[in-house]
Enzyme design. Structure first.
Site, PDB file in Angstrom:
ATOM      1  N   LYS A 237       0.822  -1.224   0.000  1.00 21.87           N
ATOM      2  CA  LYS A 237       0.000   0.000   0.000  1.00 21.87           C
ATOM      3  C   LYS A 237       0.854   1.271   0.000  1.00 21.87           C
ATOM      4  CE  LYS A 237      -2.706  -0.873   3.672  1.00 21.87           C
ATOM      5  NZ  LYS A 237      -3.837  -0.688   4.619  1.00 21.87           N
TER       6      LYS A 237
ATOM      7  N   LYS B  97       2.714   2.220   2.539  1.00 21.32           N
ATOM      8  CA  LYS B  97       2.704   2.812   3.876  1.00 21.32           C
ATOM      9  C   LYS B  97       3.833   2.210   4.683  1.00 21.32           C
ATOM     10  CE  LYS B  97      -1.997   4.173   5.007  1.00 21.32           C
ATOM     11  NZ  LYS B  97      -3.043   4.142   6.014  1.00 21.32           N
TER      12      LYS B  97
HETATM   13  N1  CTP Z   1     -10.231   7.102  10.407  1.00 18.59           N
HETATM   14  C1  CTP Z   1     -11.280   7.944  10.849  1.00 18.59           C
HETATM   15  N2  CTP Z   1     -10.988   9.222  11.235  1.00 18.59           N
HETATM   16  C2  CTP Z   1      -9.716   9.678  11.199  1.00 18.59           C
HETATM   17  C3  CTP Z   1      -8.660   8.832  10.772  1.00 18.59           C
HETATM   18  C4  CTP Z   1      -8.950   7.539  10.382  1.00 18.59           C
HETATM   19  O1  CTP Z   1     -12.440   7.554  10.885  1.00 18.59           O
HETATM   20  N3  CTP Z   1      -9.470  10.918  11.559  1.00 18.59           N
HETATM   21  C5  CTP Z   1     -10.560   5.748   9.957  1.00 18.59           C
HETATM   22  C6  CTP Z   1     -10.190   5.514   8.508  1.00 18.59           C
HETATM   23  O2  CTP Z   1     -11.182   6.076   7.665  1.00 18.59           O
HETATM   24  C7  CTP Z   1     -10.142   4.004   8.469  1.00 18.59           C
HETATM   25  C8  CTP Z   1      -9.602   3.635   9.868  1.00 18.59           C
HETATM   26  O3  CTP Z   1      -9.789   4.807  10.678  1.00 18.59           O
HETATM   27  O4  CTP Z   1     -11.442   3.459   8.327  1.00 18.59           O
HETATM   28  C9  CTP Z   1      -8.154   3.227   9.841  1.00 18.59           C
HETATM   29  O5  CTP Z   1      -7.470   4.242   9.152  1.00 18.59           O
HETATM   30  P1  CTP Z   1      -5.905   4.346   8.983  1.00 18.59           P
HETATM   31  O6  CTP Z   1      -5.573   4.545   7.548  1.00 18.59           O
HETATM   32  O7  CTP Z   1      -5.225   3.274   9.720  1.00 18.59           O
HETATM   33  O8  CTP Z   1      -5.644   5.731   9.793  1.00 18.59           O
HETATM   34  P2  CTP Z   1      -5.289   7.170   9.275  1.00 18.59           P
HETATM   35  O9  CTP Z   1      -5.151   8.048  10.473  1.00 18.59           O
HETATM   36  O10 CTP Z   1      -6.262   7.606   8.208  1.00 18.59           O
HETATM   37  O11 CTP Z   1      -3.850   6.905   8.664  1.00 18.59           O
HETATM   38  P3  CTP Z   1      -3.100   7.539   7.391  1.00 18.59           P
HETATM   39  O12 CTP Z   1      -2.926   9.005   7.665  1.00 18.59           O
HETATM   40  O13 CTP Z   1      -1.784   6.783   7.349  1.00 18.59           O
HETATM   41  O14 CTP Z   1      -3.982   7.237   6.206  1.00 18.59           O
END
Ligand code: CTP
Length: 150
Positions: A44, A46
């Protein structure tokens, strides 16, 4: 019995993750969280600060989570929905429309505003190491005072 499933990396666990997981748990009786493995994160693009084992343990320790499974690839969702007899697939609305084909109810929940793992990593990388050293020194001093008073 209503089973809910979600997928994600969940690195540097934050309030946005907890809000999402609690809202999903409230939709059913059992919440399964598929945590992306380190290998899948590479696919992905990441790079997580915490390992799969650590992220899975943290997610699994939450009261709203019943089961944690590894997410190895994009394709497994369909099999998981069948294998775990999933009723609801839920995920944040950054994925809006991407999983409509799954053979269960699919919900996209509004993300918690202004927080993300990417944002946290950015903020952490801006902290001056000397400031961290001074904060730690201050805290050690307070701890020593507390110990001396005990
Ligand atoms: N999520 C959420 N609200 C946020 C951040 C994340 O509801 N502020 C949700 C995402 O939409 C997803 C889940 O948490 O369904 C896991 O998201 P993840 O990608 O692990 O976290 P992120 O904080 O979005 O990480 P990144 O910035 O790396 O994308």
């Amino acid at each position: 019995m209503t089973t809910v499933i979600t997928y994600g990396t969940f690195d540097l666990m934050h309030i946005g993750h907890l809000n999402l997981l609690e809202r999903l748990a409230a939709m059913g009786d059992e919440l399964i969280v598929a945590v992306s493995t380190d290998e899948f994160n590479q696919v992905k693009g990441k790079h997580s600060l915490f390992s799969y084992e650590e992220r899975a343990r943290l997610v699994g320790a939450l009261a709203c989570v019943d089961k944690v499974i590894p997410e190895h690839n994009w394709q497994q969702k369909e099999q998981d929905v069948k294998a775990y007899q999933v009723d609801i697939f839920g995920i944040g609305n950054d994925w809006q429309g991407k999983f409509d084909h799954l053979p269960c109810e699919v919900v996209y929940l509004e993300r918690t505003p202004t927080i993300s793992t990417t944002q946290l990593k950015r903020s952490l990388s801006q902290i001056d190491p000397e400031a961290i050293r001074q904060i730690k020194q201050g805290l050690d001093g307070v701890l020593n005072i507390v110990k001396a008073l005990e």
